[in-house]
Design a protein around this motif. Sequence first.
Motif, PDB file in Angstrom:
ATOM      1  N   GLY A  85     -15.584 -11.733  -3.613  1.00 49.76           N
ATOM      2  CA  GLY A  85     -16.979 -11.310  -3.549  1.00 49.76           C
ATOM      3  C   GLY A  85     -17.184  -9.861  -3.167  1.00 49.76           C
ATOM      4  N   LEU A  86     -16.150  -9.191  -2.698  1.00 49.97           N
ATOM      5  CA  LEU A  86     -16.294  -7.792  -2.309  1.00 49.97           C
ATOM      6  C   LEU A  86     -16.474  -6.892  -3.522  1.00 49.97           C
ATOM      7  CD1 LEU A  86     -13.476  -7.496   0.379  1.00 49.97           C
ATOM      8  CD2 LEU A  86     -15.939  -7.432   0.787  1.00 49.97           C
ATOM      9  N   MET A  87     -17.113  -5.770  -3.312  1.00 46.96           N
ATOM     10  CA  MET A  87     -17.191  -4.697  -4.288  1.00 46.96           C
ATOM     11  C   MET A  87     -16.284  -3.584  -3.754  1.00 46.96           C
ATOM     12  SD  MET A  87     -19.245  -5.947  -6.346  1.00 46.96           S
ATOM     13  CE  MET A  87     -20.838  -6.122  -7.038  1.00 46.96           C
ATOM     14  N   LEU A  88     -15.876  -2.679  -4.620  1.00 46.21           N
ATOM     15  CA  LEU A  88     -14.993  -1.598  -4.174  1.00 46.21           C
ATOM     16  C   LEU A  88     -15.620  -0.798  -3.035  1.00 46.21           C
ATOM     17  CD1 LEU A  88     -13.565  -0.367  -7.598  1.00 46.21           C
ATOM     18  CD2 LEU A  88     -12.347  -1.648  -5.814  1.00 46.21           C
ATOM     19  N   GLU A  89     -16.938  -0.556  -3.122  1.00 42.79           N
ATOM     20  CA  GLU A  89     -17.604   0.223  -2.066  1.00 42.79           C
ATOM     21  C   GLU A  89     -17.541  -0.504  -0.726  1.00 42.79           C
ATOM     22  OE1 GLU A  89     -20.411  -1.090  -4.618  1.00 42.79           O
ATOM     23  OE2 GLU A  89     -18.728  -0.241  -5.714  1.00 42.79           O
ATOM     24  N   ASP A  90     -17.552  -1.840  -0.751  1.00 38.10           N
ATOM     25  CA  ASP A  90     -17.493  -2.617   0.490  1.00 38.10           C
ATOM     26  C   ASP A  90     -16.204  -2.348   1.248  1.00 38.10           C
ATOM     27  OD1 ASP A  90     -19.959  -4.002   0.079  1.00 38.10           O
ATOM     28  OD2 ASP A  90     -18.928  -5.325  -1.326  1.00 38.10           O
ATOM     29  N   ILE A  91     -15.129  -2.186   0.514  1.00 38.16           N
ATOM     30  CA  ILE A  91     -13.836  -1.923   1.155  1.00 38.16           C
ATOM     31  C   ILE A  91     -13.894  -0.576   1.864  1.00 38.16           C
ATOM     32  CG2 ILE A  91     -11.362  -1.552   0.736  1.00 38.16           C
ATOM     33  CD1 ILE A  91     -11.661  -3.577  -1.627  1.00 38.16           C
ATOM     34  N   ILE A 145      -3.232  -5.768  -6.940  1.00 48.13           N
ATOM     35  CA  ILE A 145      -3.357  -7.226  -6.959  1.00 48.13           C
ATOM     36  C   ILE A 145      -4.052  -7.696  -5.674  1.00 48.13           C
ATOM     37  CG2 ILE A 145      -2.050  -9.401  -6.931  1.00 48.13           C
ATOM     38  CD1 ILE A 145      -0.011  -7.933  -8.803  1.00 48.13           C
ATOM     39  N   VAL A 146      -3.716  -7.080  -4.540  1.00 47.41           N
ATOM     40  CA  VAL A 146      -4.380  -7.394  -3.269  1.00 47.41           C
ATOM     41  C   VAL A 146      -5.868  -7.069  -3.371  1.00 47.41           C
ATOM     42  CG1 VAL A 146      -4.567  -6.724  -0.831  1.00 47.41           C
ATOM     43  CG2 VAL A 146      -2.301  -7.122  -1.854  1.00 47.41           C
ATOM     44  N   ILE A 147      -6.177  -5.868  -3.852  1.00 44.66           N
ATOM     45  CA  ILE A 147      -7.586  -5.461  -3.984  1.00 44.66           C
ATOM     46  C   ILE A 147      -8.305  -6.393  -4.950  1.00 44.66           C
ATOM     47  CG2 ILE A 147      -9.119  -3.637  -4.827  1.00 44.66           C
ATOM     48  CD1 ILE A 147      -7.039  -1.603  -3.710  1.00 44.66           C
ATOM     49  N   ASN A 148      -7.645  -6.778  -6.028  1.00 42.41           N
ATOM     50  CA  ASN A 148      -8.259  -7.685  -6.992  1.00 42.41           C
ATOM     51  C   ASN A 148      -8.621  -9.020  -6.344  1.00 42.41           C
ATOM     52  OD1 ASN A 148      -9.118  -7.911  -9.745  1.00 42.41           O
ATOM     53  ND2 ASN A 148      -7.507  -9.431 -10.018  1.00 42.41           N
ATOM     54  N   GLU A 149      -7.747  -9.538  -5.489  1.00 43.26           N
ATOM     55  CA  GLU A 149      -8.062 -10.785  -4.774  1.00 43.26           C
ATOM     56  C   GLU A 149      -9.262 -10.608  -3.862  1.00 43.26           C
ATOM     57  OE1 GLU A 149      -5.056 -13.418  -3.144  1.00 43.26           O
ATOM     58  OE2 GLU A 149      -3.530 -12.299  -4.255  1.00 43.26           O
ATOM     59  N   MET A 150      -9.364  -9.434  -3.233  1.00 40.52           N
ATOM     60  CA  MET A 150     -10.506  -9.150  -2.362  1.00 40.52           C
ATOM     61  C   MET A 150     -11.800  -9.106  -3.181  1.00 40.52           C
ATOM     62  SD  MET A 150      -8.636  -6.328   0.080  1.00 40.52           S
ATOM     63  CE  MET A 150      -9.904  -6.211   1.358  1.00 40.52           C
ATOM     64  N   ALA A 178       0.828  -1.211   0.000  1.00 41.62           N
ATOM     65  CA  ALA A 178       0.000   0.000   0.000  1.00 41.62           C
ATOM     66  C   ALA A 178       0.858   1.255   0.000  1.00 41.62           C
ATOM     67  CB  ALA A 178      -0.936  -0.004   1.209  1.00 41.62           C
ATOM     68  N   MET A 179       2.007   1.199   0.617  1.00 35.78           N
ATOM     69  CA  MET A 179       2.868   2.374   0.699  1.00 35.78           C
ATOM     70  C   MET A 179       3.581   2.673  -0.616  1.00 35.78           C
ATOM     71  SD  MET A 179       2.434   3.750   3.645  1.00 35.78           S
ATOM     72  CE  MET A 179       0.728   3.317   3.417  1.00 35.78           C
ATOM     73  N   GLN A 180       3.453   1.799  -1.589  1.00 34.46           N
ATOM     74  CA  GLN A 180       4.021   2.067  -2.911  1.00 34.46           C
ATOM     75  C   GLN A 180       3.206   3.136  -3.639  1.00 34.46           C
ATOM     76  OE1 GLN A 180       4.235  -1.757  -4.845  1.00 34.46           O
ATOM     77  NE2 GLN A 180       5.776  -2.514  -3.422  1.00 34.46           N
ATOM     78  N   ARG A 181       2.031   3.402  -3.110  1.00 35.78           N
ATOM     79  CA  ARG A 181       1.160   4.452  -3.632  1.00 35.78           C
ATOM     80  C   ARG A 181       0.681   5.237  -2.414  1.00 35.78           C
ATOM     81  NH1 ARG A 181      -2.904   1.924  -7.582  1.00 35.78           N
ATOM     82  NH2 ARG A 181      -4.096   1.336  -5.758  1.00 35.78           N
ATOM     83  N   TYR A 182       0.154   6.401  -2.611  1.00 35.48           N
ATOM     84  CA  TYR A 182      -0.261   7.241  -1.492  1.00 35.48           C
ATOM     85  C   TYR A 182      -1.666   6.875  -1.022  1.00 35.48           C
ATOM     86  CZ  TYR A 182      -3.234   9.479  -4.893  1.00 35.48           C
ATOM     87  OH  TYR A 182      -4.191   9.685  -5.840  1.00 35.48           O
ATOM     88  N   GLY A 183      -1.982   7.238   0.196  1.00 33.25           N
ATOM     89  CA  GLY A 183      -3.354   7.208   0.659  1.00 33.25           C
ATOM     90  C   GLY A 183      -3.756   6.014   1.496  1.00 33.25           C
ATOM     91  N   VAL A 239      -8.619   2.432  -3.135  1.00 35.41           N
ATOM     92  CA  VAL A 239      -9.759   1.939  -3.910  1.00 35.41           C
ATOM     93  C   VAL A 239     -10.090   2.910  -5.042  1.00 35.41           C
ATOM     94  CG1 VAL A 239     -12.261   1.544  -3.784  1.00 35.41           C
ATOM     95  CG2 VAL A 239     -10.734   0.476  -2.111  1.00 35.41           C
ATOM     96  N   ASP A 240     -10.046   4.211  -4.747  1.00 36.82           N
ATOM     97  CA  ASP A 240     -10.317   5.198  -5.796  1.00 36.82           C
ATOM     98  C   ASP A 240      -9.323   5.092  -6.946  1.00 36.82           C
ATOM     99  OD1 ASP A 240     -12.531   6.262  -4.502  1.00 36.82           O
ATOM    100  OD2 ASP A 240     -11.405   7.916  -3.590  1.00 36.82           O
ATOM    101  N   ASP A 241      -8.080   4.733  -6.633  1.00 38.38           N
ATOM    102  CA  ASP A 241      -7.029   4.637  -7.651  1.00 38.38           C
ATOM    103  C   ASP A 241      -6.848   3.221  -8.191  1.00 38.38           C
ATOM    104  OD1 ASP A 241      -6.554   7.331  -7.391  1.00 38.38           O
ATOM    105  OD2 ASP A 241      -4.906   7.090  -5.971  1.00 38.38           O
ATOM    106  N   TYR A 242      -7.661   2.293  -7.738  1.00 38.07           N
ATOM    107  CA  TYR A 242      -7.545   0.898  -8.147  1.00 38.07           C
ATOM    108  C   TYR A 242      -7.702   0.755  -9.659  1.00 38.07           C
ATOM    109  CZ  TYR A 242      -9.165  -3.853  -9.114  1.00 38.07           C
ATOM    110  OH  TYR A 242      -9.340  -5.107  -9.653  1.00 38.07           O
ATOM    111  N   CYS A 243      -6.842  -0.085 -10.232  1.00 44.72           N
ATOM    112  CA  CYS A 243      -6.919  -0.400 -11.658  1.00 44.72           C
ATOM    113  C   CYS A 243      -6.795  -1.915 -11.796  1.00 44.72           C
ATOM    114  CB  CYS A 243      -5.795   0.298 -12.415  1.00 44.72           C
ATOM    115  SG  CYS A 243      -5.728  -0.166 -14.162  1.00 44.72           S
TER     116      CYS A 243
END
Length: 158
Positions: free
Chosen positions: A87-93, A78-83, A54-59, A65-69
């Motif tokens: 079954g999670l949605m970005l808003e869930d995070i 890649i971590v967020i993608n696994e989440m 996470a520290m490789q990017r800010y925030g 999540v806003d910057d997720y691609c």
Amino acid sequence: MARPTPELIDALRRTARNLKNGAPYQWGHMGGCNCGNLAQELTKLSKDQIHQYAMQRYGDWNEQVDDYCSTSQMSIDIVINEMLNAGLMLEDIKHLEKLDDRQVLVRFPLEKRFLKHNVRDDVVVYMNEWANLLEEQLLAKITLPNFQALERAEFEAV
């Protein structure tokens, strides 16, 4: 709201149990906060690995999540993608980090709905109730065959 998957429901309950039993919790640490603890369960990465990614990017998680691609090869994506695959949605995070999903909160008595996002016990009850909600949604999708009707049809066919 998240897709109700057995994997996600189990991960929420394991995370809540781990936190209740004293797993490291630090809301300001990307690997040890609400989302970080769930990410540990879903990815099997350590809190320090998640924090480092996470520290490789800010925030915080909201900004991550806003910057997720989805096509990025950045470690945190890649971590967020696994989440998300669990079954999670970005808003869930985002909701998990603040403990503010209305569909979860409405399940608590009015006087218990004002959870503090950085209090371990509040995170535990939120995750458990979210898991209960998702389990109810999953079970509602299951329809069992009418065995009595099948038996009658077989009997009449004979």
